[in-house]
Design a protein around this motif. Sequence first.
Motif, short mmCIF file in Angstrom:
data_model
loop_
_atom_site.label_atom_id
_atom_site.label_comp_id
_atom_site.label_asym_id
_atom_site.label_seq_id
_atom_site.Cartn_x
_atom_site.Cartn_y
_atom_site.Cartn_z
N UNK A 4 0.83 -1.18 0.00
CA UNK A 4 0.00 0.00 0.00
C UNK A 4 0.88 1.25 0.00
N UNK A 5 0.47 2.28 -0.73
CA UNK A 5 1.21 3.54 -0.69
C UNK A 5 1.26 4.07 0.74
N UNK A 6 2.43 4.49 1.15
CA UNK A 6 2.60 5.00 2.51
C UNK A 6 2.96 3.92 3.51
N UNK A 7 2.98 2.67 3.07
CA UNK A 7 3.30 1.57 3.98
C UNK A 7 4.78 1.60 4.36
N UNK A 8 5.06 1.33 5.64
CA UNK A 8 6.43 1.34 6.14
C UNK A 8 7.08 -0.02 5.89
N UNK A 9 8.27 0.01 5.32
CA UNK A 9 9.03 -1.21 5.06
C UNK A 9 10.17 -1.33 6.07
N UNK A 10 10.61 -2.56 6.29
CA UNK A 10 11.66 -2.81 7.28
C UNK A 10 13.00 -2.99 6.59
N UNK A 11 14.07 -2.49 7.22
CA UNK A 11 15.42 -2.61 6.69
C UNK A 11 16.26 -3.51 7.59
N UNK A 12 17.12 -4.27 6.94
CA UNK A 12 17.98 -5.19 7.70
C UNK A 12 19.34 -5.28 7.02
N UNK A 13 20.41 -5.12 7.80
CA UNK A 13 21.77 -5.23 7.26
C UNK A 13 22.04 -6.66 6.82
N UNK A 14 22.81 -6.81 5.74
CA UNK A 14 23.13 -8.15 5.22
C UNK A 14 24.62 -8.21 4.87
N UNK B 230 29.02 -5.90 0.32
CA UNK B 230 29.22 -6.10 1.77
C UNK B 230 28.46 -5.08 2.61
N UNK B 231 28.02 -4.00 1.99
CA UNK B 231 27.24 -2.98 2.70
C UNK B 231 25.74 -3.15 2.46
N UNK B 232 25.34 -4.29 1.93
CA UNK B 232 23.96 -4.50 1.51
C UNK B 232 22.96 -4.27 2.64
N UNK B 233 21.85 -3.62 2.27
CA UNK B 233 20.73 -3.41 3.20
C UNK B 233 19.49 -3.99 2.54
N UNK B 234 18.95 -5.06 3.11
CA UNK B 234 17.78 -5.71 2.55
C UNK B 234 16.50 -5.00 2.97
N UNK C 26 23.18 4.24 4.14
CA UNK C 26 22.01 3.76 4.89
C UNK C 26 22.45 2.81 5.99
N UNK C 27 23.40 1.93 5.67
CA UNK C 27 23.90 1.00 6.68
C UNK C 27 24.57 1.72 7.83
N UNK C 28 25.37 2.75 7.51
CA UNK C 28 26.04 3.52 8.56
C UNK C 28 25.02 4.27 9.41
N UNK C 29 23.94 4.73 8.77
CA UNK C 29 22.90 5.43 9.53
C UNK C 29 22.22 4.49 10.51
N UNK C 30 21.95 3.27 10.07
CA UNK C 30 21.33 2.27 10.95
C UNK C 30 22.26 1.93 12.11
N UNK C 31 23.54 1.69 11.80
CA UNK C 31 24.51 1.37 12.84
C UNK C 31 24.71 2.53 13.81
N UNK C 32 24.55 3.75 13.30
CA UNK C 32 24.74 4.94 14.13
C UNK C 32 23.49 5.36 14.88
#
Length: 232
Positions: free
Chosen positions: A156-166, A173-177, A196-202
């Motif tokens: 759905x438009x506006x739906x929040x998706x989840x991010x996960x480091x991989x 090696x910096x992949x974000x699923x 994006x990965x550094x933002x998540x880690x930070x």
Amino acid sequence: MNTLEVVWKDLNTRQRFVVGTLTKGIKYSFRYKKETIDKACEKGFNGIVAFPDLKKEYINNVLFPAFGTRLPDEKRKDINNILSKYNLENYDSFELLKKSGGRSPIDTLEFIEPIDLSKVKENIKATREFFIAGVRHCNLCNDKIDNRCTIKIPLQKGEILRLELEPSNHYDPDAVAVYKDNYKIGYIPMYYSKAVGEAIKGNLEVDLIVKDFDSMACCQECLKVLLTIVDE
């Protein structure tokens, strides 16, 4: 100083590579990105005709013609409509290149504004719209029928998706699923994955929401999302 990354897309794999950096300061400069140019060349990138030396820094007083010709002419009758589309009040070739992406039918180059996390930490929100990568290798879509993609997982438009480091990803090696519930539906494009990965880690606040889905588009350009990064 303003910077845009020049991204090249391999038409066979739809994989994108940052091949160079365009910088605007007192003068304009362009140079190929040594960290990724070899990988792009292995996939078939032959350089940009106007910049034949892969190791040289090119300097010019104005925007390089090879890039400027990708933009609409300032004298077009409908130029004000074009500027309005990109929320520009005046014609600025660099800003127009940034806003439009500078795509051209003659090649697969695109101009991307990199994510500067140092600005985010100064309470300047970073927002980017882009297409999710790798969807054809994940769980988002079935095969196309009559050139239309049949989606497996409702979005759905506006739906929040989840991010996960991989970090074990073979290609990046910096992949974000990107996940919809427990289903992996794609990845953050490589040109944004490290930031994006550094933002998540930070422990920055990173939100990704569904912007649009086009079942008639190719599999790497069907799901558009909006990324927002702010300092909590």
